[in-house]
Design a protein around this motif. Structure first.
Motif, PDB file in Angstrom:
ATOM      1  N   GLY A 127       0.842  -1.184   0.000  1.00 11.97           N
ATOM      2  CA  GLY A 127       0.000   0.000   0.000  1.00 11.97           C
ATOM      3  C   GLY A 127       0.878   1.235   0.000  1.00 11.97           C
ATOM      4  N   VAL A 128       0.261   2.391  -0.138  1.00 13.16           N
ATOM      5  CA  VAL A 128       1.027   3.635  -0.042  1.00 13.16           C
ATOM      6  C   VAL A 128       1.504   3.726   1.405  1.00 13.16           C
ATOM      7  CG1 VAL A 128       0.878   6.138  -0.225  1.00 13.16           C
ATOM      8  CG2 VAL A 128      -0.371   4.691  -1.844  1.00 13.16           C
ATOM      9  N   GLY A 129       2.815   3.682   1.595  1.00  9.03           N
ATOM     10  CA  GLY A 129       3.361   3.769   2.950  1.00  9.03           C
ATOM     11  C   GLY A 129       3.424   2.446   3.699  1.00  9.03           C
ATOM     12  N   GLY A 130       3.335   1.332   2.992  1.00  8.43           N
ATOM     13  CA  GLY A 130       3.537   0.048   3.660  1.00  8.43           C
ATOM     14  C   GLY A 130       2.389  -0.917   3.483  1.00  8.43           C
ATOM     15  N   GLN A 131       2.402  -1.986   4.278  1.00  4.80           N
ATOM     16  CA  GLN A 131       1.355  -2.999   4.142  1.00  4.80           C
ATOM     17  C   GLN A 131       0.016  -2.464   4.639  1.00  4.80           C
ATOM     18  OE1 GLN A 131       3.576  -5.672   6.588  1.00  4.80           O
ATOM     19  NE2 GLN A 131       2.032  -5.609   8.199  1.00  4.80           N
ATOM     20  N   ILE A 132      -1.055  -3.182   4.265  1.00  7.53           N
ATOM     21  CA  ILE A 132      -2.403  -2.731   4.623  1.00  7.53           C
ATOM     22  C   ILE A 132      -2.980  -3.707   5.630  1.00  7.53           C
ATOM     23  CG2 ILE A 132      -4.738  -2.355   3.734  1.00  7.53           C
ATOM     24  CD1 ILE A 132      -3.347  -1.584   1.045  1.00  7.53           C
ATOM     25  N   GLU A 133      -3.409  -3.196   6.783  1.00 11.74           N
ATOM     26  CA  GLU A 133      -3.972  -4.072   7.814  1.00 11.74           C
ATOM     27  C   GLU A 133      -5.423  -3.735   8.066  1.00 11.74           C
ATOM     28  OE1 GLU A 133      -1.506  -4.314  11.260  1.00 11.74           O
ATOM     29  OE2 GLU A 133       0.189  -5.053  10.061  1.00 11.74           O
ATOM     30  N   LEU A 134      -6.243  -4.787   8.128  1.00 15.09           N
ATOM     31  CA  LEU A 134      -7.685  -4.623   8.297  1.00 15.09           C
ATOM     32  C   LEU A 134      -8.157  -5.457   9.475  1.00 15.09           C
ATOM     33  CD1 LEU A 134      -8.706  -5.134   4.551  1.00 15.09           C
ATOM     34  CD2 LEU A 134      -8.500  -2.955   5.717  1.00 15.09           C
ATOM     35  N   GLN A 135      -9.281  -5.068  10.048  1.00 18.11           N
ATOM     36  CA  GLN A 135      -9.885  -5.850  11.127  1.00 18.11           C
ATOM     37  C   GLN A 135     -10.901  -6.847  10.580  1.00 18.11           C
ATOM     38  OE1 GLN A 135      -8.898  -5.228  14.345  1.00 18.11           O
ATOM     39  NE2 GLN A 135      -7.516  -3.688  13.500  1.00 18.11           N
ATOM     40  N   SER A 136     -11.497  -6.511   9.443  1.00 18.67           N
ATOM     41  CA  SER A 136     -12.535  -7.372   8.879  1.00 18.67           C
ATOM     42  C   SER A 136     -12.585  -7.119   7.384  1.00 18.67           C
ATOM     43  CB  SER A 136     -13.894  -7.034   9.494  1.00 18.67           C
ATOM     44  OG  SER A 136     -14.327  -5.782   8.997  1.00 18.67           O
ATOM     45  N   GLU A 137     -13.513  -7.840   6.726  1.00 19.08           N
ATOM     46  CA  GLU A 137     -13.660  -7.641   5.282  1.00 19.08           C
ATOM     47  C   GLU A 137     -14.701  -6.567   4.979  1.00 19.08           C
ATOM     48  OE1 GLU A 137     -14.215 -11.306   3.194  1.00 19.08           O
ATOM     49  OE2 GLU A 137     -12.379 -12.180   4.011  1.00 19.08           O
ATOM     50  N   ASN A 138     -15.105  -5.828   6.012  1.00 17.75           N
ATOM     51  CA  ASN A 138     -16.090  -4.771   5.833  1.00 17.75           C
ATOM     52  C   ASN A 138     -15.416  -3.510   5.313  1.00 17.75           C
ATOM     53  OD1 ASN A 138     -18.821  -4.991   6.108  1.00 17.75           O
ATOM     54  ND2 ASN A 138     -18.705  -5.246   8.337  1.00 17.75           N
ATOM     55  N   VAL A 139     -15.020  -3.527   4.043  1.00 22.85           N
ATOM     56  CA  VAL A 139     -14.283  -2.393   3.502  1.00 22.85           C
ATOM     57  C   VAL A 139     -14.926  -1.923   2.210  1.00 22.85           C
ATOM     58  CG1 VAL A 139     -12.034  -2.897   4.488  1.00 22.85           C
ATOM     59  CG2 VAL A 139     -12.680  -3.963   2.349  1.00 22.85           C
ATOM     60  N   TYR A 140     -14.698  -0.659   1.891  1.00 20.66           N
ATOM     61  CA  TYR A 140     -15.007  -0.232   0.534  1.00 20.66           C
ATOM     62  C   TYR A 140     -13.850   0.578  -0.020  1.00 20.66           C
ATOM     63  CZ  TYR A 140     -16.585   4.507   1.876  1.00 20.66           C
ATOM     64  OH  TYR A 140     -16.660   5.782   2.323  1.00 20.66           O
ATOM     65  N   GLU A 194     -12.523   1.208   6.127  1.00 21.52           N
ATOM     66  CA  GLU A 194     -13.112   0.097   6.854  1.00 21.52           C
ATOM     67  C   GLU A 194     -14.303   0.607   7.659  1.00 21.52           C
ATOM     68  OE1 GLU A 194     -10.294  -2.371   8.763  1.00 21.52           O
ATOM     69  OE2 GLU A 194     -11.815  -3.459   9.889  1.00 21.52           O
ATOM     70  N   ILE A 195     -15.378  -0.172   7.607  1.00 23.95           N
ATOM     71  CA  ILE A 195     -16.564   0.189   8.385  1.00 23.95           C
ATOM     72  C   ILE A 195     -16.522  -0.641   9.661  1.00 23.95           C
ATOM     73  CG2 ILE A 195     -19.080   0.316   8.380  1.00 23.95           C
ATOM     74  CD1 ILE A 195     -18.504   0.008   5.135  1.00 23.95           C
ATOM     75  N   THR A 196     -16.428   0.020  10.802  1.00 24.96           N
ATOM     76  CA  THR A 196     -16.304  -0.705  12.067  1.00 24.96           C
ATOM     77  C   THR A 196     -17.663  -1.202  12.516  1.00 24.96           C
ATOM     78  OG1 THR A 196     -16.667   1.258  13.406  1.00 24.96           O
ATOM     79  CG2 THR A 196     -14.393   0.798  12.765  1.00 24.96           C
ATOM     80  N   ALA A 197     -17.647  -2.026  13.580  1.00 27.98           N
ATOM     81  CA  ALA A 197     -18.898  -2.574  14.108  1.00 27.98           C
ATOM     82  C   ALA A 197     -19.822  -1.467  14.602  1.00 27.98           C
ATOM     83  CB  ALA A 197     -18.594  -3.544  15.244  1.00 27.98           C
ATOM     84  N   ASP A 198     -19.237  -0.336  15.032  1.00 25.10           N
ATOM     85  CA  ASP A 198     -20.062   0.776  15.515  1.00 25.10           C
ATOM     86  C   ASP A 198     -20.565   1.656  14.376  1.00 25.10           C
ATOM     87  OD1 ASP A 198     -18.982  -0.219  17.863  1.00 25.10           O
ATOM     88  OD2 ASP A 198     -17.323   1.213  17.808  1.00 25.10           O
ATOM     89  N   GLY A 199     -20.262   1.281  13.145  1.00 24.61           N
ATOM     90  CA  GLY A 199     -20.748   2.039  12.013  1.00 24.61           C
ATOM     91  C   GLY A 199     -19.852   3.192  11.613  1.00 24.61           C
ATOM     92  N   GLU A 200     -18.662   3.296  12.236  1.00 25.95           N
ATOM     93  CA  GLU A 200     -17.741   4.362  11.845  1.00 25.95           C
ATOM     94  C   GLU A 200     -16.957   3.955  10.608  1.00 25.95           C
ATOM     95  OE1 GLU A 200     -15.162   5.803  14.949  1.00 25.95           O
ATOM     96  OE2 GLU A 200     -16.724   5.344  16.416  1.00 25.95           O
ATOM     97  N   THR A 201     -16.528   4.953   9.852  1.00 23.98           N
ATOM     98  CA  THR A 201     -15.734   4.688   8.658  1.00 23.98           C
ATOM     99  C   THR A 201     -14.319   5.216   8.880  1.00 23.98           C
ATOM    100  OG1 THR A 201     -17.710   4.924   7.326  1.00 23.98           O
ATOM    101  CG2 THR A 201     -15.629   5.047   6.174  1.00 23.98           C
ATOM    102  N   GLY A 260     -25.270  -7.440  16.778  1.00 25.47           N
ATOM    103  CA  GLY A 260     -24.830  -6.140  16.289  1.00 25.47           C
ATOM    104  C   GLY A 260     -23.405  -5.704  16.509  1.00 25.47           C
ATOM    105  N   ASN A 261     -22.465  -6.581  16.891  1.00 28.71           N
ATOM    106  CA  ASN A 261     -21.094  -6.110  17.067  1.00 28.71           C
ATOM    107  C   ASN A 261     -20.114  -6.868  16.184  1.00 28.71           C
ATOM    108  OD1 ASN A 261     -21.355  -8.506  18.266  1.00 28.71           O
ATOM    109  ND2 ASN A 261     -20.743  -7.852  20.319  1.00 28.71           N
ATOM    110  N   GLY A 262     -20.556  -7.238  15.034  1.00 30.98           N
ATOM    111  CA  GLY A 262     -19.647  -7.915  14.115  1.00 30.98           C
ATOM    112  C   GLY A 262     -19.900  -9.396  14.035  1.00 30.98           C
ATOM    113  N   ALA A 263     -20.344 -10.018  15.136  1.00 30.16           N
ATOM    114  CA  ALA A 263     -20.580 -11.456  15.107  1.00 30.16           C
ATOM    115  C   ALA A 263     -21.942 -11.785  14.500  1.00 30.16           C
ATOM    116  CB  ALA A 263     -20.479 -12.039  16.512  1.00 30.16           C
TER     117      ALA A 263
END
Lengths: 257, 261
Positions: free
Chosen positions: A138-151, A160-167, B207-210
């Motif tokens: 990636g630009v500036g190194g490897q890319i790390e994600l928490q889940s496949e919830n990405v766009y 990445e879209i987190t479980a709390d709905g943040e981007t 609702g928390n990912g699981a």
């Protein structure tokens, strides 16, 4: 005798053409595959002379030029076509296709490798890697994600879209663009190698949920296959004719029957 | 020309395996929580051609002629897309809407993960799968009216005993993986954690990912018949193309032999 070797040359070239076509056909469904084409070249042209003995002299006659002909034929090189392959929908979040120029970059075992195959997965640490486990650069190194919830944005920025709905912005795919794609060397496993530095105009879009299919087409390859088959057959006929001529020269010329 | 035979052979082998995988997907069109597998292909190594028929002295600015060595199929990618939720009549049919898995204790003592949430009560009052493996949470449903069992979206399980009192029975937990694609498929809808999938995170449902639990529902197979048919046709045509290049390689050999027929 020259014709015999020319026929052989033609047959050998068609065999190597078949080798290239059969590889294109084998990779009809290989993601990011770029087809090859064998380029034929003729040997240098030589002047051909006819020896005509003069009736009234004893000097062995004279040489009359009757024109020039190529000495033989060979495969000069294999050229890779970097034409855009069809975009095939997969709907998978970590599948990316490039529309336009450029290559994804990955960390190979020894070198940076370039590819048009954008099928990525996460490893056990959440790092974006290829199916072989090579880290995606990636630009500036490897890319790390928490889940496949990405766009992905068209410029390759990943959110990445987190479980709390943040981007959150989590990185950007580093797309390499080169002046001259023809200098890319095939490495196998859908990868390319090159010595040249990046350059040239960026004209691409990263498209998520799609993969770029092979740019080899069945119709074109089957047509080439037929051409090889018939050209080979023609060369084989020439070889047989030569063989028959030589047979006559050796066995019939001068015989009393 | 020998290379052409092997190129064609590699293509035939790869597309045959792909057709087998498509067959497997289609066979599981109606299997609960079945996750389809997707095939993809990769080129084999390239090498420089140093064979007859090639220019021995390529122009200096050109790369030497190179030749592929055919194709092979990547290990299949399992696609864990959500399947549709189908309503059922059973209180112990639980569908996960989200990323997680149930954890199952297998009869041999090993752990496995599944999304097939069709559970039954065994003679000890424990929750088991249709194969007799235990759900990892210990429940005692002995003396509970089965039709009174309520499983909340957050995994809380309660039920009424014969006296008509509602009692809490426990909580179902879900497990999620960073790389679900790395799970090892055991068959019967069960998966095993591997080095590549990573260790699971234990999360309460909701609702928390699981994902959340849906009682009286099962997850349908995520195989899409029309997409599989398209794949089937494309792979079949590619297989035929490779058969043709094998036949052509054979014909060239035959023609060569016929020179002195």
């Amino acid at each position: 005798m020259r014709g015999l070797y020319m026929a052989e040359g033609a047959m050998l070239v068609q065999q190597s053409q078949l080798q290239v076509i059969s590889n294109n056909l084998a990779n009809l469904r290989t993601t990011g595959f770029k087809k090859d084409r064998g380029v034929e070249t003729s040997f240098a042209e030589w002047m051909i002379y006819e020896m005509s003995p003069a009736a009234d002299t004893n000097d062995g006659g004279s040489l009359n030029p009757i024109g020039s002909a190529a000495h033989n034929v060979a495969t000069q090189e294999t050229v890779t076509s970097f034409a855009q392959g069809p975009l095939e929908i997969t709907e998978r979040a970590l599948d990316f296709a490039l529309a336009g120029n450029g290559f994804f970059q990955v960390e190979g075992e020894d070198d940076t490798l370039y590819t048009r195959n954008g099928r990525f997965v996460l490893d056990e640490d959440g790092t974006l890697v290829t199916s072989e486990g090579y880290q995606v650069i990636g630009v500036g190194g490897q890319i790390e994600l928490q889940s496949e919830n990405v766009y992905a944005d068209p410029d390759g920025t990943l959110f990445e879209i987190t479980a709390d709905g943040e981007t959150n912005e989590v990185g950007q795919l580093d797309i390499a663009v080169f002046e001259d794609d023809a200098q890319m060397e095939k490495y196998g496993e859908n990868y390319f190698l090159t010595d040249q530095g990046e350059g040239g105009e960026e004209d691409f879009e990263v498209i998520q949920g799609f993969l770029e299919g092979s740019n080899a087409s069945l119709t074109r390859e089957m047509t080439d296959l037929m051409r090889v088959r018939r050209t080979y057959e023609a060369a084989q006929k020439i070889m047989i004719t030569y063989d028959q001529l030589l047979d006559r020269v050796a066995n019939e010329v001068g015989s009393s029957v | 020309m020998g290379r052409s035979f092997y190129n064609a052979f590699s293509g035939i082998a790869a597309y045959q395996s792909a057709l087998a995988k498509i067959g497997d997907n289609l066979a599981n069109l109606n299997t609960n929580a079945h996750k389809r597998s997707e095939v993809s292909f990769t080129e084999l190594l390239y090498s420089e051609m140093q064979e007859k028929g090639y220019s021995v002295d390529p122009l200096p600015e050109e790369l030497p002629p190179h030749s592929g060595k055919g194709v092979h199929m990547y290990p299949v990618t399992k696609i864990f897309d959500q399947g549709a939720l189908q309503q059922t009549e059973r209180p112990l049919d639980l569908a996960i809407e989200g990323e997680g898995f149930f954890r199952i204790e297998r009869q041999g003592g090993t752990e496995a993960y599944t999304r097939r949430g069709s559970f039954f009560v065994d003679n000890d009052g424990s929750l088991v799968t249709d194969r007799g493996d235990y759900l990892d949470v210990e429940f005692d449903l002995d003396g509970i009216l089965l039709n009174s069992v309520v499983v909340g979206p957050n995994g809380q399980v309660s039920g009424e005993n014969f006296e008509g009192d509602r009692v809490d029975l426990g909580d179902i937990m879900l497990y999620s993986f960073v790389n679900k694609g790395g799970l090892f498929k055991l068959g019967g809808g069960l998966y095993e954690a591997t080095e590549s999938s990573g260790e699971p995170d234990e999360l309460p449902p909701g609702g928390n990912g699981a994902g959340s639990l849906n009682q009286y529902h099962l997850e349908a197979s995520n195989v899409d018949m029309s997409a599989e048919m398209v794949e089937l046709i494309a792979n079949q045509r590619a297989l035929e193309g490779n058969t043709r290049s094998m036949i052509t390689a054979d014909e060239l050999k035959a023609l060569t032999l016929l020179v002195r027929g």
